[in-house]
Design an enzyme around this catalytic site. Structure first.
Site: not given
Ligand SMILES: NC(=O)c1ccc[n+]([C@@H]2O[C@H](COP(=O)([O-])OP(=O)(O)OC[C@H]3O[C@@H](n4cnc5c(N)ncnc54)[C@H](OP(=O)(O)O)[C@@H]3O)[C@@H](O)[C@H]2O)c1
Length: 379
Positions: A157, A253
Site C-alpha cells: 500500500c 499513506h
C-alpha cells in the site's frame, strides 16, 4: 478491446472477506456495473456463519443486506467454482498456498498479499502505473499450464503513490533523465495494519518509526513495477532508500520523496529550478492507460494524479478521497539540495493501495480480454 461493463456482471469471490481489505472490496463492488459479489471466504473461525455475524464491519457505508445474510465459506477452490474472478485479501501467513491452489484450479486471482509479488512471471500491477504488465498473462498461462486462469498481484500500500509519482517523472525522462535514486520517508495510516491493528495506547499521541517488512517492500517493489514488460518481467536500475513510520491517521499513506535523475548524454543539464518546473508539468499532465477512453474502465480516476498548489497539502483527511480514493495527490514540489526534486505524495491505502487496485486491475484485465466468464473457457 471490450468494455468491462457487460450486461451480465462477472461474479466475484472474495478471499479474506472479513478483513480490512476484504470489507473494502465489498464496498467497492456494492454498486459496481461490471462485477457482483458471489462468494465470501475467510478462515475456519468465520466459515459457516452469516457474514454479518462473522465480520466486525468497519466501513462507513452500511453492509449490503444480502451479503450480511450470506454464509461465509472456507477458502477452497471448489467452493468458488461459480466465480469468474477471485479477489484475495488474505493474511500473508496463509495467502501463498491458498492462492496457488486457486491458480491450479484455473481461477483468475488478483491478490493483495505479498507472497507472490516478486515471482518473475507474476505481474505486480499498480493500475494507474503499469497496466501494460497485464500483457504478461499469456506467458504465465503458458508456463503454468493454465487455460483461463492467472495470478496478478497488487503492490504494497505504501508503494502505490510513490510509483505514480515516479512513473509521471519517467514520462519526462528525455528532459529530466532516468530516475536512479529515490529517498522516501512514509507516514502510514493505522488501517494499513488491518483490524484491529495497533492498540490506541500505542498510536494516540505517538509516531512509531518501524513497520515490520515495509521498508524492504518499498525498496524492491517499485523496481519491478517501473521495469519493462518482457518475459520474465524486467527490473530497473532504480535504487530506493525507504524509512517507514506508522502515524495516528485512519486512512491515507503519505510519503516525502526526494528523487535524483541520471545525467546521461541525452538528458539536458537542467538546474534545480528548471527540473522542478518540468516535474510539476509531468505531474499535471500525467495520463495512464486505465484513465483513457481506450479501456473505458468504470473505476479509473480522471485525472489519476492531482497536483495541489497550497503549501500545506496534501493532507490525509482532506485529500485521500480524491478520485473516489483511486487518485494520488502531490504537493510541495520543490528543488532538493541533495538529489534533484522533492515533494509529498498521498494515496488512499485501502483503495488505490489495496482493494481499489484489485477492482481496477480486474476492469483492465477484462477490457484487455484476459478476464472472461468461467464457463466460456470450459471444454
Ligand atoms: N490493510 C491495508 O491497507 C493493506 C494494503 C495492501 C495490502 N494488504 C495486504 O492484504 C492482506 C489483507 O490485509 P488486511 O489488512 O485486510 O488483514 P486483516 O484485516 O487481518 O484480514 C485478514 C483476512 O484473512 C483471513 N484469514 C486469516 N487466516 C485465514 C486462513 N487460515 N484461511 C482463510 N482466511 C484466513 C481473515 O479471516 P478471519 O476473519 O476468519 O480470521 C481475514 O478475512 C494482507 O496480506 C495485507 O498484507 C493490506
Amino acid at each position: 478491446m471490450a468494455s468491462q461493463t457487460t450486461a451480465v456482471p462477472l461474479r466475484a469471490g472474495i478471499l479474506g472477506a472479513t478483513g480490512a481489505v476484504g470489507q473494502r472490496f465489498i464496498t467497492l463492488l456494492a454498486d459496481h456495473p461490471g462485477f457482483k459479489v458471489q462468494r465470501l471466504g475467510a478462515s475456519a473461525r468465520s466459515a459457516g456463519r452469516p457474514y454479518g455475524e462473522a465480520v466486525i464491519w468497519r466501513m462507513t457505508t452500511p453492509l449490503p443486506e444480502a451479503l450480511a445474510a450470506q454464509t461465509v465459506v472456507e477458502c477452497r477452490p471448489e467452493d468458488f467454482d461459480d466465480c469468474d474472478v477471485i479477489f484475495s485479501g488474505l493474511d500473508a501467513s496463509v495467502a501463498g498456498d491458498i492462492e496457488l491452489a486457486f491458480l491450479a484450479a484455473d481461477h483468475c486471482i488478483i491478490s493483495n498479499a505479498k507472497n507472490h509479488r516478486m515471482a518473475s512471471d507474476v505481474p505486480l500491477v499498480v493500475p494507474t502505473v503499469n497496466a501494460e504488465h497485464l500483457h504478461a498473462i499469456p506467458a504465465q498461462r503458458l508456463r503454468r499450464g493454465l487455460r483461463r486462469g492467472f495470478l496478478v498481484t497488487i503492490s504494497n500500500c505504501a508503494s502505490v503513490g510513490v510509483c505514480v509519482a515516479m512513473k509521471a517523472l519517467e514520462a519526462q525522462h528525455a528532459t529530466l533523465g532516468r530516475i536512479n535514486r529515490v529517498n522516501v520517508v512514509t507516514m502510514q495510516a493505522i488501517s494499513g495494519a488491518g483490524y484491529p491493528g495497533m492498540s490506541a495506547m500505542d498510536m494516540l499521541d505517538n509516531v512509531v518509526p518501524y513497520i515490520g517488512g515495509e521498508e524492504d517492500k518499498l525498496e524492491t517493489e517499485p523496481v519491478k513495477i517501473l521495469g519493462a514488460l518482457s518475459e520474465p518481467l524486467l527490473l530497473t536500475d532504480l535504487v530506493v532508500s525507504a524509512t517507514c513510520n506508522r502515524v495516528p491517521v485512519i486512512d491515507g499513506h503519505m510519503a516525502s520523496m526526494s528523487v535524483g535523475f541520471a545525467r546521461d548524454s541525452t538528458a539536458s543539464q537542467l538546474d534545480a529550478a528548471a527540473a522542478t518546473k518540468v516535474a510539476v508539468d509531468a505531474f499535471t499532465n500525467y495520463q495512464t492507460l486505465a484513465s483513457t477512453d481506450a479501456l473505458s474502465c468504470a473505476s479509473a480516476p480522471r485525472p489519476p494524479l492531482h497536483v495541489l498548489s497550497s503549501a500545506d497539502r496534501p493532507q490525509p483527511r482532506l485529500d485521500r478521497d480524491r478520485g473516489n480514493g483511486y487518485a494520488v495527490s502531490i504537493g510541495r514540489v520543490r528543488p532538493c539540495p541533495l538529489l534533484d526534486v522533492k515533494f509529498t505524495v498521498l494515496a488512499h491505502n485501502t483503495i488505490l493501495g489495496a482493494a481499489g487496485s484489485g477492482v481496477l486491475n480486474a476492469e483492465i484485465a477484462q477490457a484487455m480480454g484476459y478476464l472472461t466468464r468461467r464457463e466460456a473457457c470450459k471444454h
